[in-house]
Motif scaffolding. Structure first.
Motif, PDB file in Angstrom:
ATOM      1  N   SER A  64       0.976  -1.280   0.160  1.00 43.87           N
ATOM      2  CA  SER A  64      -0.004  -0.051  -0.088  1.00 43.87           C
ATOM      3  C   SER A  64       0.945   1.268  -0.179  1.00 43.87           C
ATOM      4  N   SER A  68      -2.036   7.369  -1.214  1.00 42.81           N
ATOM      5  CA  SER A  68      -3.370   7.130  -1.896  1.00 42.81           C
ATOM      6  C   SER A  68      -4.489   7.491  -1.013  1.00 42.81           C
ATOM      7  N   ASP A  71      -5.653   3.752   0.041  1.00 46.93           N
ATOM      8  CA  ASP A  71      -5.100   2.919   1.068  1.00 46.93           C
ATOM      9  C   ASP A  71      -4.938   3.833   2.408  1.00 46.93           C
ATOM     10  N   SER A 402      -8.044  -3.372 -10.960  1.00 49.32           N
ATOM     11  CA  SER A 402      -7.295  -4.085 -10.022  1.00 49.32           C
ATOM     12  C   SER A 402      -8.160  -5.597  -9.928  1.00 49.32           C
ATOM     13  N   THR A 506     -12.516   4.393  -0.500  1.00 50.75           N
ATOM     14  CA  THR A 506     -11.649   3.332  -0.781  1.00 50.75           C
ATOM     15  C   THR A 506     -12.339   2.459  -1.411  1.00 50.75           C
ATOM     16  N   SER A 511      -9.116   2.743  -5.703  1.00 46.37           N
ATOM     17  CA  SER A 511      -7.834   2.136  -6.061  1.00 46.37           C
ATOM     18  C   SER A 511      -7.425   2.615  -7.410  1.00 46.37           C
TER      19      SER A 511
END
Length: 739
Positions: A64, A68, A71, A402, A506, A511
């Motif tokens: 992580s 961000s 994160d 992701s 999040t 992400s």
């Protein structure tokens, strides 16, 4: 009495004059102290092999970044309610309310709750929404979810996993997964794929090099050098893992780069040694002259690749930073092995390495191809550019995502559990977007009702969960693809309207948004630094400002073709059945960045090989036209052989089961194949024919700068008296030497 026919290594004499320069001195040192050099690399290899497993075990699956928001949100939740992760079992095959199934599951849950390291254990037979979420919609499957405490150990996690697997009820079967199992499977599968790639590629490269060199002795040296450098690479990555988080995906990527470069560099060194021997040099002199010439090429090439990889340091993503650190160190090790280990090995095997018995011909396939291209330079150049642009066009619709559990093969238990939860347990599956609210449940519920639920694209708020007295989470559902355009738009809307609260958005979609934002803000800086560094290096080598710019544009075209192929295969599903994977609907977020850095460096590597040869010939008085012909002809075989070996290495790793490793392997194999064929054999000769003498143009101030500080891969070697080499034809002494 039988007379011995053994060939001994000629000692340096007045017939083998000393070559000046540091690389020549290094070659002399490694030759004279070859036992010590070989012993050093043997120790490196042994230690690297011994700690190889520890490198994979110590890696982090999904490192992580504090920069961000996605994160940071996860970190807030973890700080409020520390947990190492979860282990989840799917109990399927019989109705959830079957008495035998109920008894087996509830007993296992009670047993697990009492095990050390367990924070909580829940099943479908509990009351309220928590129990209902663990029951499938059709009532024929249930989940057992176990949260491990933050301080729990691997052994405690293994005990929980085993107890879940031991759940027995007639007609029911159990599959154990969860994020902790997924992380462990990713590490093991990555290590397995890396070992498999090495086992597959090394024998194949040995066969190819036997065909190239015509003998096993010469062919085995690059393989030995590559194996030793992989040991050094593992040592380097083990060291980095002690000071930074090394993402598991970094390890095979760094390994494949090190293996490919090591083979390439050793191939150049052995090829030059053979030519020096064919020219009449003794073994000691041939090693020295090889280090001074091919060693210079290797060092310059390594510098070029390192510059390309250094651009990754601009990014804050831990994956990219780790790849940059590991990649640059692997390049250094590959260069070091080529400049030290290979000369030492040549000292041992020199008399058994076959020297060529005829000069490299100035007429052949490559020179004829260049002449044909020159006659039709404009249509050939236009056709190549059009073809490369068409090949790169699919990347314009590439979707970044992701992949999560999809990086594992469908046969893995962790992925099977993740897929089952997503498909059959909608209330237990991970929400596409999670909003972390730094406030109590009442405040979070009001924000969910008044703001979140009313946003366009939101299909509903699944749950508001208090993590602690001061932190709550909101699970947000979206219409369509959980990581698609609509989900990304919802992420932006949630970050634009925080309702006056302190929130962190999040989840998977967030992400991807964060990573894309980093690419847009830092990508141009990284690209600019890499381009500037490459242009400076090529200018120092060629003295031209035209050829570096032209080389940069050509490399971008070949890179586009590689990324286009990546999109067609891994997003659109072309040849997915043949390659043994299920398309994830997009490309892993960081893969295109890595492909750019690695493929750019490797493409520039071959550009250096070719331009160095053309520049040397022009400096000797050949016209630009003839220099291009001879340069392509004399370097064509070695570049093609090196590219073929690179393709074998990359394709071997693409045969693994990890999706990210497949993506890197296919992309780099395509990039090298396109660059060594379409670009080097057609586009470069066509462009150089069109530009003519303008290829070498530079403003007067820059010409003066190059005259003073310019780099050259060409070394003026002293004349040697030919040594007697068994089987050599007299005309072999006229061999043309090519680094």
């Amino acid at each position: 009495m039988r007379r011995s026919t053994a060939v001994t290594s000629p000692a340096p004499s007045s017939a083998d004059p000393k070559v000046d320069g540091r690389l020549a001195a290094l070659g002399r040192f490694c030759f004279r102290h070859r036992r010590w050099v070989l012993g050093f690399w043997a120790v490196v290899l042994v230690i690297g092999v011994l700690i190889g497993g520890r490198v994979f075990a110590g890696s982090v699956a999904g490192a992580s970044s504090a920069s961000s928001e996605a994160d940071r949100g996860s970190a807030v939740v973890t700080a409020a309610d520390p947990s190492r992760g979860t282990v989840t079992a799917v109990v399927d095959g019989k109705p959830v309310d079957d008495q035998a199934v109920r008894e087996a599951v509830t007993k296992a849950t009670a047993d697990i709750a009492a095990l050390p390291g367990v924070s909580s254990a829940t099943d479908a037979y509990g009351s309220g929404p928590a129990g209902a979420a663990l029951r499938s919609a059709d009532g024929n499957a249930s989940l057992v979810s176990v949260r491990m405490a933050d301080a729990s150990t691997d052994a405690q996690t293994a005990a929980v996993t085993q107890r879940l697997a031991d759940i027995k009820a007639d007609g029911a079967h159990v599959t154990v997964g969860g994020d902790l199992v997924l992380q462990d499977e990713v590490k093991k599968q990555t290590e397995k794929d890396t070992r498999f790639g090495e086992i597959v590629t090394l024998p194949l490269t040995l066969v190819v090099m036997v065909l190239v060199f015509g003998g096993l002795a010469a062919a085995s040296l690059p393989v030995i050098g590559a194996v030793a450098s992989v040991g050094g690479a593992l040592l380097a990555m083990f060291g980095f893992s002690k000071i930074m988080d090394i993402d598991t995906s970094v390890l095979p990527i760094a390994t494949v780069l090190g293996l490919g470069l090591s083979i390439d560099y050793a191939l150049l060194m052995v090829n030059r040694f053979r030519e020096e021997r064919g020219h009449g040099a003794g073994i000691a002199a041939a090693v020295e002259r090889t280090a001074a010439t091919a060693g210079r090429t290797v060092a310059f090439s390594g510098l070029t690749v390192a510059v390309a990889l250094s651009g990754l340091f601009v990014f804050t993503s831990p994956v990219l930073a780790a790849v940059a650190a590991a990649g640059v160190s692997v390049v250094v090790i590959a260069v070091a092995a080529a400049l030290t280990l290979v000369p030492a090995l040549l000292g041992f095997a020199g008399s058994r390495v076959k020297a060529p018995t005829a000069p490299v011909p100035d007429e052949g396939f490559f020179s004829r191809t260049v002449r044909r291209v020159r006659k039709r330079a404009v249509p050939v150049a236009l056709a190549c550019v059009a073809l490369l642009m068409a090949a790169g066009a699919p990347f314009l619709h590439a979707d970044m995502r992701s992949s999560g559990a999809a990086v594992l093969p469908a046969s893995s238990a962790g992925r099977q559990v993740a897929d089952t939860v997503d498909q059959r347990f909608p209330m237990a599956s991970q929400a596409p977007i999670t909003v972390v609210v730094e406030g109590g449940a009442t405040v979070a519920q009001a924000y969910a009702d008044d703001v979140v639920a009313k946003l366009p694209g939101v299909s509903g708020v699944r749950a508001v969960t208090p993590v602690s007295d001061k932190v709550s989470t909101i699970d947000v559902l979206v219409h369509g693809d959980p990581q698609g355009g609509q989900a990304k738009k919802v992420v932006e809307e949630l970050r634009a309207d925080r309702g006056g609260l302190t929130t962190q958005v999040t989840g998977g979609a967030a992400s991807v948004v964060d990573f894309q934002h980093e690419l847009l803000t830092r990508g141009p800086i990284a690209l600019g630094l890499v381009a500037l560094g490459t242009l400076v290096l090529l200018f120092l080598m060629t003295g031209s400002v035209v050829m570096p710019v032209k080389a940069l544009l050509m490399n971008l075209l070949s890179l586009g073709a590689s990324l286009g192929a990546l999109t067609l295969v891994f997003q659109d599903g072309w040849f997915s059945g043949l390659l043994g994977f299920s398309p994830a609907g997009g490309l892993e977020t960081f893969i295109p960045v890595l492909v750019f850095a690695f493929a750019f460096g490797l493409s520039m590597d071959y550009e250096v090989f070719l331009l160095a040869r053309i520049k040397e010939l022009r400096d000797k008085g050949h016209s630009c036209t003839r220099a291009v012909e001879l340069g392509v002809q004399r370097s064509g075989k070695i570049i093609t052989s090196a590219a073929l070996l690179m393709v074998i290495v990359f394709a071997g790793f693409a045969l693994g089961d990890m999706l990210m490793v497949k993506q890197m392997g296919i992309a780099l194999a395509v990039a090298v194949a396109v660059d060594a064929t379409l670009v080097r054999c057609l586009l470069v000769p066509a462009a150089m024919s069109l530009f003519g003498e303008f290829n070498w143009w530079a403003p007067a101030p820059l010409r003066r700068l190059h005259n003073r500080f310019g780099l050259s891969e060409h070394v003026d070697l002293p004349t040697i008296a030919p040594a007697v080499i068994p089987g050599q034809r007299p005309e072999a002494k006229e061999l043309v030497i090519t680094p």
